[in-house]
Structures are given as C-alpha cells and as structure tokens.
Design an enzyme around this catalytic site. Structure first.
Site, PDB file in Angstrom:
ATOM      1  N   CYS A  91       0.831  -1.149  -0.146  1.00 55.49           N
ATOM      2  CA  CYS A  91      -0.152  -0.110   0.040  1.00 55.49           C
ATOM      3  C   CYS A  91       1.025   1.152   0.211  1.00 55.49           C
ATOM      4  CB  CYS A  91      -0.936  -0.026   1.222  1.00 55.49           C
ATOM      5  SG  CYS A  91      -2.420  -1.141   1.030  1.00 55.49           S
ATOM      6  N   GLN A 159      -4.628  -9.088   6.008  1.00 59.40           N
ATOM      7  CA  GLN A 159      -5.006  -7.761   6.478  1.00 59.40           C
ATOM      8  C   GLN A 159      -6.366  -7.673   7.321  1.00 59.40           C
ATOM      9  OE1 GLN A 159      -5.605  -4.824   3.476  1.00 59.40           O
ATOM     10  NE2 GLN A 159      -6.572  -6.363   2.182  1.00 59.40           N
ATOM     11  N   ARG A 214     -19.909   8.382   0.920  1.00 59.32           N
ATOM     12  CA  ARG A 214     -21.436   8.306   0.996  1.00 59.32           C
ATOM     13  C   ARG A 214     -22.002   9.165   1.788  1.00 59.32           C
ATOM     14  NH1 ARG A 214     -18.588   2.772   1.785  1.00 59.32           N
ATOM     15  NH2 ARG A 214     -18.804   1.443   0.104  1.00 59.32           N
ATOM     16  N   SER A 240     -11.109   0.493   4.020  1.00 60.41           N
ATOM     17  CA  SER A 240     -11.104   1.227   2.973  1.00 60.41           C
ATOM     18  C   SER A 240     -11.609   0.518   1.544  1.00 60.41           C
ATOM     19  CB  SER A 240      -9.294   1.486   2.463  1.00 60.41           C
ATOM     20  OG  SER A 240      -8.652  -0.013   2.505  1.00 60.41           O
ATOM     21  N   HIS A 341      -9.072   3.507  -1.756  1.00 56.58           N
ATOM     22  CA  HIS A 341      -7.600   3.360  -1.552  1.00 56.58           C
ATOM     23  C   HIS A 341      -7.168   2.565  -2.980  1.00 56.58           C
ATOM     24  CE1 HIS A 341      -4.078   1.959  -0.192  1.00 56.58           C
ATOM     25  NE2 HIS A 341      -4.414   1.152   0.711  1.00 56.58           N
ATOM     26  N   CYS A 371       0.225   2.065   6.548  1.00 62.22           N
ATOM     27  CA  CYS A 371       0.608   0.660   6.732  1.00 62.22           C
ATOM     28  C   CYS A 371       0.612  -0.288   5.637  1.00 62.22           C
ATOM     29  CB  CYS A 371      -0.700  -0.043   7.782  1.00 62.22           C
ATOM     30  SG  CYS A 371      -2.151  -0.024   6.933  1.00 62.22           S
ATOM     31  N   GLY A 373       1.346  -4.124   3.693  1.00 62.99           N
ATOM     32  CA  GLY A 373       1.293  -5.589   3.843  1.00 62.99           C
ATOM     33  C   GLY A 373       2.801  -6.044   4.376  1.00 62.99           C
TER      34      GLY A 373
END
Length: 386
Positions: A91, A159, A214, A240, A341, A371, A373
């Site tokens: 990420c 995750q 939203r 995300s 994301h 953060c 992986g």
C-alpha cells in the site's frame, strides 16, 4: 559532497473511482499517463529533462504488467528517452516512490524525478497475482514459503485478521470505529463541496469528482453489516474502499529549481520506513512515525496536520491512541474509508492532499504514514514553502 534539498514542485491526481465505477474500464497505463501528461503541462518543464519516473503498482499482471510506469509515460505521449520503473511496497508503493525520488535528488544523481502510482483494482483485484500460482501447479500460491512457515507457523496472514487483532489489542470497539468511519465520509463530502480537491484533480473525460464518499450512510446502516470474520469487529464500513486511480508528483533538486525557474510548493523534510510484526501486520505506522519525528528532532506538537491511511479504522485509531495525536489534526478531508484506496497510487494522493491543505490553512509541517502488507510503513514529513 553537498547534499541537495528535495523539493516538491507540484502534484496531480485523478479523482478516485469506486469499484466498477467511472475508471473501471480505463487501462491503468492510460490513467497513469493522464496524470503524467498533466504534471508536465502544469510544471512547464521540458519532459526530456526528467531523469526517471518511479511509479507504484501492485499485482503487476495483465494491463498492469510489463513495467506499467514505463507504459504510462509512453501512453501519455511523453518522450521515449525518459526511463521509468515500477515498484511494489504494497500500500505504500507511491509513498516509497516519492522517497526514492527524493533520495535520488538529495544524492546528486538526479535533478528531476517523477514519483507516483497507478492502480485499477476493478480490473485486477487485490492479491490476484498470488493466486496465479495455482494455475501453474504450485502447491502453495501464497508467500508462505518453507522458511516463512518455520519462522511464523502455519497461521492465517491477512490484513483483515490483522485489523481485528489491532482492534482487540487496543480495545477499539466496533462503535468507535463506525463513528470514525462516518466522520471520514462527512469530512470528505465537505471537502468536495468546498472545492478543496478541484485544483489537484485532472479530469479523465467527464470524471473529476471522487466517487467514494457516501453522503447517505449512517451509524444505523453501518451497524447492520456483518463482520468480515466470525466474531470480529471489522466490517466493510470501517475498511478502505476498492478503488481505481493515479497520482504523480514532480521532485526537483536545488539546481533544477534554479535552472528551470520552478516555484516548489514544499520540501521533503524527513523520510522513514520501518518494519513490524507481519502477523499484526498493520502496526508499523506507530514505530515509523516515532522514528521520523526522532530523526527530525520534532514532536507530535510540531506537526500541524497528519495523513494516516485509513486501510481500516482500527489502524488509524491505534496509531492515534498510541502516539497521542489529536484526531482533529488527522485526515481532515477524509481518508480511504470515504475517498478510496487505489493501492499503488494512494501514498502520492495523500502527499498531494496534505500539501494542498497545508497551503489552504497556512500551516507549515505535515506527516504522512501508511500501513503496508508484510508489516511495514513509510512516514514522510513535509514542509510547506508557499
């Protein structure tokens, strides 16, 4: 040898498309090419003067294969003489791209480097490349090699499990996470309505507004969702969004700033990357932030704004709680829970948004962390200049 400063001249991004949304059928190289072309146009530099293009992208298969950084540059109609490379730090890929670009400039081996990333998650689902091993008869298509299993055992690594473990470890309730997620949507919608993102977004066709927020969500709607794992606290509402998009940033040396008559918006003040427990996986922003501040000789109070990627609400709330960071300084225009994301591009998007918000609010220092992986995190401290 004199070390150059690394300056951020400008940055642009696409609006973030939701899963199967406006960008779903656009080739990731065309998404990337659009921001690259716009970045060159806005900065006014001769594109041949760019030393390198460093782009983040995960799951480099299909349309994202064959060095999508290079194909994005060429798809944007830019000169063949300029090289490009694609990297994968999960990420944090495009944030790491900025780090590599700044390090190249600071070392004196480059003067103008473009950093960023592109990702089409609608076309290439997350982690699909790991599953391809099954098609070639490999007995284990995951990253759990023999050496890995000797060290960590045959336990689940995901995750989603990590986000639940964090919520449990820091005793973060589902209600607290849902309130955080609702605020992310509220802040993002308000930022869109105020036009805060307009100048940083390059349209692709008629698409120029982030699709993720939203406006009609509520705590009641969030509360009705089932957890992603049995007995867990994490739901889709506090995670995300799967997204598509791209972002690009021009990094310049002091010599390049003078030679090309550039007016940088910011300076890269500090860069850090650290690793942590790959089982808990998403906790490394805590130690990366601490180390970045320590190396910079700064404290939490010296940072005016923070961007912590909202991979999951539990990740940001644990980081915030552990470091004592006021939530009113964190993700003031919403985060990935609302805005989405696109994995390979999010780091650059966060840096662009942070710089523009520092300028809008007339503030000086900001910090970005996210953060990744495998239990890693980047932290970047940015100083606004104009």
């Amino acid at each position: 040898m004199t070390v150059s400063e690394a300056y951020v001249v400008d940055g642009v991004r696409t609006a973030v498309g939701k899963k199967n949304g406006a960008l779903a059928h656009t080739h990731p190289a065309d998404i990337g090419g659009r921001v690259l072309c716009e970045l060159i146009t806005r900065t006014g530099i001769d594109p041949v003067a760019v030393d390198d293009v460093i782009f983040g992208c995960l799951d480099g298969i299909g349309p994202q294969a064959s060095n999508v950084a290079r194909t994005s540059w060429l798809a944007g109609g830019l000169p063949e003489a300029v090289p490009a490379v694609t990297l994968d730090r999960q990420c944090g890929s495009s944030q790491q791209a900025l780090h590599f670009a700044a390090q190249g400039v600071m070392s004196g081996t480059a003067d103008l480097v473009v950093a960023g990333g592109t990702q089409n998650m609608s076309t290439i689902p997350i982690a699909v490349s790991a599953l391809l091993g099954e098609q070639f008869g490999h007995p284990d298509a995951t990253s759990r090699s023999e050496g890995w299993q000797v060290r960590f055992g045959d336990q689940e690594f995901s995750q989603f499990r990590a986000a639940d473990l964090i919520a449990e470890h820091w005793d973060i309730s589902r209600g607290e996470m849902e309130s955080f997620a609702l605020e992310s949507h509220r802040r993002a919608a308000a930022a869109i309505d105020e036009g805060y993102f307009v100048d940083q977004i390059v349209p692709i066709g008629d698409f120029a507004i982030d699709e993720g927020p939203r406006r009609n969500t509520s705590l009641e709607k969030m509360g009705a969702l089932q957890p992603l794992s049995e007995g867990g606290r994490i739901t889709a509402a506090v995670s995300s969004q799967i997204s598509d998009g791209a972002a690009a940033i021009l990094v310049a040396s002091e010599d390049a700033v003078a030679e090309h008559g550039l007016r940088p918006k910011a300076r890269v003040h500090q860069m850090t990357v650290r690793g942590d427990d790959p089982v808990m996986m998403l906790t490394a922003p805590i130690i990366a932030t601490r180390l970045a501040l320590d190396k910079a000789g700064m404290t939490i109070d010296d940072i005016d704004l923070f961007e912590a990627n909202e991979a999951f609400a539990s990740v940001v709330l644990a980081w915030q709680r552990e470091l004592g960071i006021p939530l009113e300084k964190v993700n003031v225009n919403g985060g990935a829970i609302a805005l989405g994301h696109p994995l390979g591009a999010t780091g650059a998007r966060l840096i662009i948004d942070l710089i523009e918000e520092l300028r809008r609010a007339d503030l000086r220092f900001g910090l970005v962390t996210m953060c990744q992986g495998g239990g890693q995190a980047n932290a970047t401290i940015i100083e606004r200049l104009q």
